[in-house]
Design a protein around this motif. Structure first.
Motif, mmCIF file in Angstrom:
data_model
loop_
_atom_site.group_PDB
_atom_site.id
_atom_site.type_symbol
_atom_site.label_atom_id
_atom_site.label_comp_id
_atom_site.label_asym_id
_atom_site.label_seq_id
_atom_site.Cartn_x
_atom_site.Cartn_y
_atom_site.Cartn_z
ATOM 1 N N LYS A 120 48.072 25.040 48.410
ATOM 2 C CA LYS A 120 48.377 25.931 47.380
ATOM 3 C C LYS A 120 47.534 27.229 47.757
ATOM 4 N N ALA A 121 48.301 28.433 47.234
ATOM 5 C CA ALA A 121 47.922 29.574 47.523
ATOM 6 C C ALA A 121 47.222 29.997 45.929
ATOM 7 N N ILE A 122 45.851 30.284 45.986
ATOM 8 C CA ILE A 122 45.221 30.682 44.634
ATOM 9 C C ILE A 122 44.885 31.995 44.927
ATOM 10 N N PHE A 123 45.443 32.991 43.805
ATOM 11 C CA PHE A 123 45.133 34.400 43.897
ATOM 12 C C PHE A 123 43.870 34.837 42.824
ATOM 13 N N LEU A 124 43.098 35.350 43.182
ATOM 14 C CA LEU A 124 41.907 35.759 42.431
ATOM 15 C C LEU A 124 41.998 37.263 42.164
ATOM 16 N N LYS A 125 41.891 37.556 41.011
ATOM 17 C CA LYS A 125 41.760 38.982 40.666
ATOM 18 C C LYS A 125 40.349 39.295 40.474
ATOM 19 N N LEU A 126 39.656 40.375 41.275
ATOM 20 C CA LEU A 126 38.174 40.526 41.398
ATOM 21 C C LEU A 126 37.814 41.464 40.178
ATOM 22 N N ASP A 127 36.506 41.495 39.827
ATOM 23 C CA ASP A 127 36.088 42.298 38.802
ATOM 24 C C ASP A 127 35.493 43.538 39.638
ATOM 25 N N LYS A 128 35.437 43.488 40.848
ATOM 26 C CA LYS A 128 35.255 45.049 41.698
ATOM 27 C C LYS A 128 35.541 44.807 42.951
ATOM 28 N N PRO A 129 35.801 45.973 43.522
ATOM 29 C CA PRO A 129 36.257 46.119 44.846
ATOM 30 C C PRO A 129 35.396 45.084 46.047
ATOM 31 N N LEU A 130 36.276 44.296 47.073
ATOM 32 C CA LEU A 130 35.535 43.470 47.818
ATOM 33 C C LEU A 130 35.792 44.143 49.235
ATOM 34 N N HIS A 131 34.681 44.444 49.983
ATOM 35 C CA HIS A 131 34.775 44.952 51.462
ATOM 36 C C HIS A 131 34.497 43.874 52.181
ATOM 37 N N PHE A 132 35.636 43.642 53.148
ATOM 38 C CA PHE A 132 35.412 42.364 54.122
ATOM 39 C C PHE A 132 35.883 42.974 55.531
ATOM 40 N N GLN A 133 35.808 42.078 56.728
ATOM 41 C CA GLN A 133 36.270 42.051 57.729
ATOM 42 C C GLN A 133 37.414 41.004 57.608
ATOM 43 N N ALA A 134 38.533 41.403 58.315
ATOM 44 C CA ALA A 134 39.466 40.348 58.350
ATOM 45 C C ALA A 134 38.860 39.363 59.289
ATOM 46 N N GLY A 135 39.077 37.936 58.656
ATOM 47 C CA GLY A 135 38.642 36.585 59.392
ATOM 48 C C GLY A 135 37.444 35.888 58.524
ATOM 49 N N GLN A 136 36.860 36.775 57.548
ATOM 50 C CA GLN A 136 35.596 36.253 56.855
ATOM 51 C C GLN A 136 36.071 35.538 55.803
ATOM 52 N N TYR A 137 35.181 34.812 55.266
ATOM 53 C CA TYR A 137 35.462 33.835 54.054
ATOM 54 C C TYR A 137 34.433 34.105 52.889
ATOM 55 N N VAL A 138 34.854 33.318 51.859
ATOM 56 C CA VAL A 138 34.276 33.458 50.468
ATOM 57 C C VAL A 138 33.485 32.089 50.203
ATOM 58 N N GLN A 139 32.661 31.786 49.444
ATOM 59 C CA GLN A 139 32.151 30.612 48.623
ATOM 60 C C GLN A 139 32.663 30.647 47.156
ATOM 61 N N VAL A 140 33.296 29.508 46.838
ATOM 62 C CA VAL A 140 33.832 29.347 45.465
ATOM 63 C C VAL A 140 33.060 28.598 44.904
ATOM 64 N N VAL A 141 32.614 29.082 43.477
ATOM 65 C CA VAL A 141 31.725 28.065 42.741
ATOM 66 C C VAL A 141 32.617 27.229 41.944
ATOM 67 N N ILE A 142 32.363 25.791 41.931
ATOM 68 C CA ILE A 142 33.373 25.059 41.272
ATOM 69 C C ILE A 142 32.496 24.089 40.237
ATOM 70 N N PRO A 143 33.114 24.147 39.103
ATOM 71 C CA PRO A 143 32.214 23.723 37.843
ATOM 72 C C PRO A 143 31.921 22.114 38.274
ATOM 73 N N GLY A 144 30.534 21.849 37.985
ATOM 74 C CA GLY A 144 30.227 20.354 38.150
ATOM 75 C C GLY A 144 29.815 19.920 39.748
#
Length: 354
Positions: A120-144
């Protein structure tokens, strides 16, 4: 309460909060320490403690052995400070690396799309701009679920800047609590928290050499971001994507890459399917990514920069094929996320992981 940490050979001193890992503190202050799994499993973030006291945390005993602990080694992703300290880290200078401190972002799920029966493709609207280099990743906090879950950013920096949305491509893993929650519980309108950007997986543009990407499974995310970024920036370097899935229904973004190949003369797209029971419905390459790439390049990869993203077994096979085809460590870059099961797989002793 906080402690002072001196990081050599940089000569940089940073502040580390009580209970904060050395790796998290460094990344949040713009200092990159090599790492991979982030959970004490792989040993990539091993550093030497030259002064001070640390708590090793939940470091896996195979990633950090007893004799290494006795010699003052620790894993930066698990270790916390118990006093002011100094460490020595294996930090290589990268002329193309941007210094981007890790930050936290509050997000809203704007939409979820099914790309394949398992992704699935999950699209997340951010609360502020995110600067990154193409190829980098994020960590998602998952409840529990303790600890974040890592997902590569699948859209380009320009797209994120224009829309304020980050796209994550998530494959559901059998028995995986995190991916199961994201697939079965998460819905549009929900709030999520992410941190980033992380990773040292990006195009070495200053090398000015042809680029070949190897992708398998949901490992397409990083290469997609990198390819879109190159094409959007007007790069004229030859770019090849060798992308493998088991079956045609899993070959997501296939139409997009075919369209890009028609629009850009310097982009070559080579999709491959490994399912032996394809019949006549598939007219493209058949086989595993490394074998298809070997045939496409006639066994000679010299003069390229190679970027590999996918399951560890795929990456191992691709590294072996590239080395047999006259491409060596200095020109091969990998990205993979390790689970406890992955750490048990045998890896080539000839290749240093980044």
């Amino acid at each position: 309460m906080s402690y002072q940490l001196l990081i050599e050979p940089l000569g940089a001193t940073i502040e580390v909060e009580e209970g904060q890992t050395l790796l998290d503190a460094a990344l949040r202050q713009g200092i990159y320490i090599p790492h991979a799994c982030g959970h004490g499993l792989c040993g990539t973030c091993k550093v030497q403690v030259s002064d001070g006291e640390v708590d090793h945390g939940h470091a896996n005993p195979f990633a950090l052995m007893d004799f290494e602990r006795d010699a003052g080694k620790t894993l930066a992703c698990c270790a916390t400070l118990q006093s002011d300290a100094s460490i020595e880290a294996d930090i290589d200078e990268e002329p193309d690396a941007e210094i981007i401190p890790v930050r936290d972002f509050d997000c809203t799920v704007s939409r979820i799309e099914s790309l394949t029966p398992t992704i699935k493709a999950i699209f997340l609207k951010l609360d502020k701009p995110l600067h990154f280099q193409a190829g980098q990743y994020v960590q998602v906090v998952i409840p529990g679920i303790e600890g974040g879950r890592a997902f590569s950013i699948a859209n380009s920096p320009a797209q994120v800047q224009a829309t304020g949305e980050v796209e994550l491509n998530v494959r559901i893993i059998k028995g995986g609590a995190g991916t199961t929650w994201l697939h079965e519980q998460l819905k549009a309108g929900d709030a999520l928290r992410i941190s980033g950007p992380y990773g040292r997986f990006f195009v070495r543009k200053s090398a000015n050499e042809p680029v070949v990407f190897f992708a398998g499974g949901s490992g397409l995310s990083s290469p997609r971001s990198m390819i879109l970024d190159l094409l959007e920036s007007g790069s004229t370097l030859p770019i090849t994507l060798v992308y493998g899935q088991r079956s045609q229904e899993e070959l997501y973004y296939d139409a997009e890459f075919r369209a890009l190949a028609k629009q850009h003369a310097n982009f070559n797209y080579v999709p491959a399917l490994s399912d032996a029971a394809l019949g006549d419905s598939w007219q493209g390459a058949q086989g595993y990514v490394h074998d298809v790439a070997k045939a496409h390049f006639a066994g000679n990869f010299s003069g390229n920069k190679a970027y590999l993203c996918g399951p560890p077994v795929m990456i191992e096979a691709c590294i072996s094929t590239l080395m047999q085809g006259r491409l060596y460590e200095r020109d091969i870059y990998t990205e993979k996320f390790l689970s406890a099961a992955d750490t048990k797989q045998q890896r080539s002793p000839l290749f240093k992981r980044v």
